[in-house]
Design a protein around this motif. Structure first.
Motif, mmCIF file in Angstrom:
data_model
loop_
_atom_site.group_PDB
_atom_site.id
_atom_site.type_symbol
_atom_site.label_atom_id
_atom_site.label_comp_id
_atom_site.label_asym_id
_atom_site.label_seq_id
_atom_site.Cartn_x
_atom_site.Cartn_y
_atom_site.Cartn_z
ATOM 1 N N GLU A 92 0.828 -1.207 0.000
ATOM 2 C CA GLU A 92 0.000 0.000 0.000
ATOM 3 C C GLU A 92 0.863 1.258 0.000
ATOM 4 O O GLU A 92 0.574 2.220 -0.724
ATOM 5 N N LEU A 93 1.918 1.259 0.792
ATOM 6 C CA LEU A 93 2.818 2.417 0.833
ATOM 7 C C LEU A 93 3.520 2.609 -0.507
ATOM 8 O O LEU A 93 3.683 3.733 -0.983
ATOM 9 N N LYS A 94 3.910 1.500 -1.127
ATOM 10 C CA LYS A 94 4.594 1.586 -2.425
ATOM 11 C C LYS A 94 3.643 2.122 -3.487
ATOM 12 O O LYS A 94 4.006 2.985 -4.279
ATOM 13 N N LEU A 95 2.402 1.622 -3.514
ATOM 14 C CA LEU A 95 1.418 2.093 -4.473
ATOM 15 C C LEU A 95 1.108 3.573 -4.273
ATOM 16 O O LEU A 95 0.981 4.341 -5.237
ATOM 17 N N ALA A 96 0.993 4.002 -3.026
ATOM 18 C CA ALA A 96 0.714 5.411 -2.720
ATOM 19 C C ALA A 96 1.866 6.295 -3.196
ATOM 20 O O ALA A 96 1.644 7.386 -3.715
ATOM 21 N N ALA A 97 3.099 5.819 -3.027
ATOM 22 C CA ALA A 97 4.259 6.602 -3.436
ATOM 23 C C ALA A 97 4.357 6.696 -4.954
ATOM 24 O O ALA A 97 4.835 7.692 -5.507
ATOM 25 N N GLU A 98 3.895 5.659 -5.659
ATOM 26 C CA GLU A 98 3.980 5.637 -7.114
ATOM 27 C C GLU A 98 2.795 6.307 -7.804
ATOM 28 O O GLU A 98 2.851 6.592 -9.003
ATOM 29 N N ALA A 99 1.717 6.556 -7.063
ATOM 30 C CA ALA A 99 0.513 7.144 -7.634
ATOM 31 C C ALA A 99 0.767 8.577 -8.090
ATOM 32 O O ALA A 99 1.514 9.316 -7.440
ATOM 33 N N PRO A 100 0.152 8.980 -9.235
ATOM 34 C CA PRO A 100 0.311 10.374 -9.685
ATOM 35 C C PRO A 100 -0.297 11.326 -8.659
ATOM 36 O O PRO A 100 -1.323 11.038 -8.049
ATOM 37 N N ARG A 101 0.345 12.429 -8.471
ATOM 38 C CA ARG A 101 -0.115 13.418 -7.485
ATOM 39 C C ARG A 101 -1.083 14.396 -8.132
ATOM 40 O O ARG A 101 -0.923 14.787 -9.286
#
Length: 103
Positions: A92-101
């Protein structure tokens, strides 16, 4: 890592042609502070030399001071597990970090 490593001024002549001989030659021609490494490792002085030799023989530690990538990943996972960060949370942390802002 974080230990000064340098090569010998005068390299010894490579003795053999096997991979094990080449590995031994590399370690024979590297210089670093064993005392500094022992202090940073936290391993008692009596066991340090045997532990270091085990790491070298298993190619977990390289002559340039770096650590085998598989060992690095294993230690990373071990630390996260000890901190109580499970695999689901890591994903979940990895996906959140990779998600477009959003702007």
């Amino acid at each position: 890592m974080h230990i000064s490593v340098r090569r010998r001024r005068r390299l010894t002549k490579a003795a053999g042609t096997s991979e094990a001989d080449e590995w031994g030659w590399l370690w024979e021609n590297v210089r670093f502070s064993g005392d500094n490494l022992r202090q940073k490792s936290g391993v008692p002085e009596k066991r340090f030399e045997d532990r270091l030799n085990t790491l070298i023989a298993n190619r977990a530690l390289y002559p340039d001071g770096s650590v085998n990538s598989f060992v690095r990943r294993y230690l990373h996972e071990k630390v996260l597990t000890l901190l109580g960060v499970d695999a689901k949370t890591r994903r979940e942390l990895k996906l959140a970090a990779e998600a477009p802002r959003s702007p």
